[in-house]
Design a protein around this motif. Structure first.
Motif, mmCIF file in Angstrom:
data_model
loop_
_atom_site.group_PDB
_atom_site.id
_atom_site.type_symbol
_atom_site.label_atom_id
_atom_site.label_comp_id
_atom_site.label_asym_id
_atom_site.label_seq_id
_atom_site.Cartn_x
_atom_site.Cartn_y
_atom_site.Cartn_z
ATOM 1 N N VAL A 1 65.634 6.929 -32.646
ATOM 2 C CA VAL A 1 66.618 5.843 -32.735
ATOM 3 C C VAL A 1 66.183 4.718 -33.670
ATOM 4 C CG1 VAL A 1 67.609 6.343 -30.484
ATOM 5 C CG2 VAL A 1 65.727 4.682 -30.662
ATOM 6 N N GLY A 2 64.865 4.569 -33.848
ATOM 7 C CA GLY A 2 64.391 3.508 -34.744
ATOM 8 C C GLY A 2 64.406 2.129 -34.120
ATOM 9 N N ASN A 3 64.760 2.028 -32.836
ATOM 10 C CA ASN A 3 64.773 0.750 -32.112
ATOM 11 C C ASN A 3 63.845 0.863 -30.912
ATOM 12 O OD1 ASN A 3 66.922 -0.478 -33.718
ATOM 13 N ND2 ASN A 3 68.295 0.954 -32.673
ATOM 14 N N THR B 1 64.410 0.560 -26.679
ATOM 15 C CA THR B 1 65.813 0.598 -26.255
ATOM 16 C C THR B 1 66.082 1.850 -25.418
ATOM 17 O OG1 THR B 1 66.462 1.683 -28.322
ATOM 18 C CG2 THR B 1 66.645 -0.712 -28.232
ATOM 19 N N ASN C 1 71.743 1.912 -24.226
ATOM 20 C CA ASN C 1 71.829 0.916 -25.301
ATOM 21 C C ASN C 1 72.342 1.546 -26.586
ATOM 22 O OD1 ASN C 1 68.710 -0.731 -24.323
ATOM 23 N ND2 ASN C 1 70.801 -1.170 -23.683
ATOM 24 N N ASN C 2 71.762 2.669 -26.938
ATOM 25 C CA ASN C 2 72.116 3.320 -28.201
ATOM 26 C C ASN C 2 73.501 3.958 -28.139
ATOM 27 O OD1 ASN C 2 69.642 3.306 -30.188
ATOM 28 N ND2 ASN C 2 68.806 3.585 -28.125
ATOM 29 N N TYR D 1 75.878 1.154 -28.600
ATOM 30 C CA TYR D 1 75.901 0.722 -29.998
ATOM 31 C C TYR D 1 76.833 1.616 -30.816
ATOM 32 C CZ TYR D 1 74.535 0.355 -34.876
ATOM 33 O OH TYR D 1 74.575 0.232 -36.247
ATOM 34 N N CYS E 1 64.880 8.163 -27.866
ATOM 35 C CA CYS E 1 64.300 6.831 -27.726
ATOM 36 C C CYS E 1 62.770 6.934 -27.756
ATOM 37 C CB CYS E 1 64.743 6.210 -26.407
ATOM 38 S SG CYS E 1 66.540 5.932 -26.291
ATOM 39 N N GLU F 1 56.695 1.268 -32.200
ATOM 40 C CA GLU F 1 56.986 1.449 -33.623
ATOM 41 C C GLU F 1 56.470 2.763 -34.203
ATOM 42 O OE1 GLU F 1 58.728 -0.436 -35.579
ATOM 43 O OE2 GLU F 1 58.983 -2.289 -34.444
ATOM 44 N N CYS G 1 62.795 10.289 -40.598
ATOM 45 C CA CYS G 1 63.365 10.382 -39.254
ATOM 46 C C CYS G 1 63.324 11.852 -38.829
ATOM 47 C CB CYS G 1 64.796 9.852 -39.249
ATOM 48 S SG CYS G 1 65.683 10.118 -37.687
#
Length: 249
Positions: free
Chosen positions: A112-114, A117, A121-122, A125, A175, A179, A220
């Motif tokens: 997800v890159g977040n 989260t 949440n995703n 979004y 998820c 980082e 990714c």
């Protein structure tokens, strides 16, 4: 008694012959049509009898379809311990265009890159893009930090996750806690099981499991782009799990 002239007698005789000839011709035509139909049926029957058959005298194609359906129903065990909740996105042009998925030939893995989260949440979004219109993005599934799975898009529709591969891949977003993009144990376990189940459902193999990176060059899922050995291990884990699961069927 009626006496006919020679000409009248000849005319009646000619007419009677014509009627008789017509009856004979019509009967012959009907018989030919019947023989032709029987011949066609015999030819079709010959090919049907010579075609490979499965159990119960079905053709190989029919037997394969039945076998696949039976296998799929039993292969639900591949998802043992995985909770999938259907929370389909609202149809819209930015995240759920409802474009039909004509054929599935790959499974695309994403992150997800977040960091931190949740799956919800995703999912939310993606759903909010119908109003914000800031970009086009979505995924068939999102796997959360506790291994929970939310299905956002039906499998017979495309998602907006993998550019040109959207039209032939099922996408899975994952998820991650930080980082580095490394998936925790719960997320990883659900990902292995879900990927194996999808491979089984669509008859896919190891080479059909893709990273977003393999299609577009984007980093990714980040950890699997930077650690090829971990990516290869993931695919091994999927195939080993699939083999073990289907061997028991």
């Amino acid at each position: 008694m009626e006496f006919l002239s020679k000409d009248e007698w000849l005319r009646k005789r000619k007419k009677k012959r014509q009627i008789t000839a017509g009856i004979i011709f019509g009967t012959a035509a009907v018989l030919l049509i019947i023989l032709f139909v029987l011949l066609i049926q015999s030819i079709i029957g010959l090919f049907t009898e010579n075609a490979p058959t499965g159990e119960g005298g079905q053709s190989s194609a029919q037997a394969a379809d039945v076998f696949q359906m039976e296998e799929l129903s039993e292969a639900v065990d591949l998802l043992e311990g995985v909770t999938i909740e259907e929370m389909f996105l609202t149809p819209n042009e930015y995240s759920r265009p409802q474009t039909p998925m004509e054929e599935v030939t790959g499974i695309a893995i994403h992150y997800v890159g977040n960091p931190g989260t949740t799956a919800l949440n995703n999912r939310n979004y993606f759903n909010s893009l119908a109003e914000s219109k800031e970009t086009s993005a979505s995924s068939h599934y999102v796997i959360g930090l506790e291994g929970e799975v939310i299905q956002c898009i039906p499998l017979d529709e495309i998602s907006y996750a993998t550019k040109q591969a959207n039209y032939y891949t099922i996408s899975i977003e994952c998820c991650h806690p930080d980082e580095s993009g490394v998936f925790n144990e719960a997320t990883y376990e659900s990902l292995v099981k879900l990927t194996a189940w999808l491979c089984h459902q669509y008859g896919l193999g190891r080479e059909d499991i893709l990273r977003h990176y393999d299609v577009t060059g984007k980093e990714c899922p980040l950890y699997y782009v930077r650690h090829e050995d971990a990516w290869e291990q993931f695919k091994d884990d999927v195939m080993n799990y699939l083999e073990a699961g289907t061997a028991a069927v």
